[in-house]
Design an enzyme around this catalytic site. Structure first.
Site, short mmCIF file in Angstrom:
data_model
loop_
_atom_site.label_atom_id
_atom_site.label_comp_id
_atom_site.label_asym_id
_atom_site.label_seq_id
_atom_site.Cartn_x
_atom_site.Cartn_y
_atom_site.Cartn_z
CB CYS A 115 75.30 70.45 50.10
SG CYS A 115 73.54 70.20 49.77
CB CYS A 211 71.20 66.37 55.99
SG CYS A 211 72.11 66.19 54.44
#
EC number: 2.8.1.13
Length: 371
Positions: A115, A211
């Site tokens: 990410c 997440c």
């Protein structure tokens, strides 16, 4: 000559545009407030990375819907511009797909590194450049030191919060553009600053889960995006004997002891995952010991090759210790010889290189563990 401001740029703060990556947590919110109070021209940007659902909306996760609202509330309080970038497709392609592929290959991936490499420090970096920003500022607990237009990364002083492991894939161009105001602070100090500034997120719990993985249930995520992509297979001991059956290799990681599905008079651990045979190999704890690691896809961020002549250390998991090592680099691959034994080294994890100098532990780069 114009004096350097607090983030090392030769401009008056009011003439300096900084983009703050605001996740909605206490760290990035505090950074935004610090920049605003120091007189910088601040734009906060929050990334929407996935579509919230009942399953994924959790206070333990970053970048969820509640986090976006928290970021907006902080921005409103600070009276700074706030933007939301909708990067769901980029996130799926750059992070979720990689995560799934890695698990199906018998690896233990680190989506936070991907990410940072893709969405945060590539796409957000480009957006900051498009806005003609002078710097991209984040709430990571790492230090950066700039000398002669060259920026190097170091471990943050709060070793319990240090995030340098997750940023080893940063490029030199990105590092020169990034600023990390929290690198010289302890987490408790950050929270105290947030309380002093009356930020509503001052006591907000830290995000813990990945997440897009609700409650650590990797299998449900993979089943959602890749239905029927894993199946039952054999569990074997170190002698090659079948001693049980597993429900899919994605349910296992190197070093795992609980939930293996087989028992013995002595504790058993997952020692190896053979994806092409759909097999799990289990053994005793001593079978997890390693002193040699093979790496691929190296990323070196130091410009000083003399760093590799210093005493070197590596970290093989985010919560792991620094281990003295010798590193032999061959193009984008490396062989790492650990000078101390380590247990449970898992393919798919990162091995990050450090060298100690007068400024602390400098991040030299790192690579992905093959074996």
């Amino acid at each position: 000559m114009t004096k350097l401001n607090s983030i090392g740029i030769a401009k008056d703060p009011k003439d300096t545009l900084v983009i703050v990556a605001m996740s909605g947590g206490v760290d990035s919110s505090t950074v935004a407030a610090m920049m605003k109070n120091e007189g910088y021209n601040v734009i906060g940007i929050t990334l929407k990375l996935y579509n919230d659902s009942k399953e994924t909306a959790s206070s333990k996760q970053c970048c969820a819907g509640q986090d976006i609202m928290d970021a907006k509330r902080v921005a409103d309080k600070l009276k700074i511009e706030h933007k939301i970038l909708y990067y769901q497709n980029k996130f799926k392609e750059g992070v979720i797909d990689n995560f799934i592929d890695s698990y199906l290959n018998g690896e233990t991936p680190i989506p936070c590194v991907q990410c940072n490499k893709t969405v945060k420090f590539t796409d957000l970096f480009e957006e900051a450049k498009r806005l003609n920003a002078d710097a991209l500022v984040t709430g990571h607990y790492v230090k950066s030191i700039t000398e002669k237009d060259n920026t190097d990364m170091y471990r943050g002083i709060d070793l319990n919060r240090d995030q340098s492991y997750f940023l080893f894939n940063t490029t030199k161009d990105q590092l020169n553009f990034l600023r990390f105001p929290l690198g010289n602070l302890l987490k408790d100090e950050t929270r105290n600053i947030a309380r002093e500034l009356d930020l509503n997120v001052a006591d907000k719990p830290d995000s813990q889960d990945i997440c897009f993985v609700p409650n650590g249930d990797y299998a449900s995520v993979i089943e959602k995006f890749r239905p029927n992509s894993f199946s039952k297979g054999n569990i074997k001991n170190m002698n090659g004997e079948v001693i049980g059956v597993h429900d899919g290799i994605i349910n296992y990681t190197i070093g795992q002891r609980k939930g293996i599905g087989v028992s013995d008079k002595n504790p058993l651990y997952v020692v190896k995952i053979i994806a092409d045979k759909n097999e799990i190999i289990v053994g005793a704890k001593e079978h997890l010991v390693k002193t040699k690691i093979n790496l691929k896809d190296l990323n070196i961020i130091t410009n000083d090759q003399n760093d590799f002549k210093n005493e070197l250390f590596v970290k093989v998991r985010s919560t792991g210790r620094l281990i003295k090592a010798k590193i032999d680099i061959n193009d984008t691959n490396a062989n790492v010889n650990l000078l101390e034994e380590e247990h449970g080294i898992a393919p798919g994890q990162a091995c990050v290189f450090y060298a100690k100098n007068n400024n602390g532990y400098k991040v030299l780069g790192g690579g992905w563990i093959k074996s």
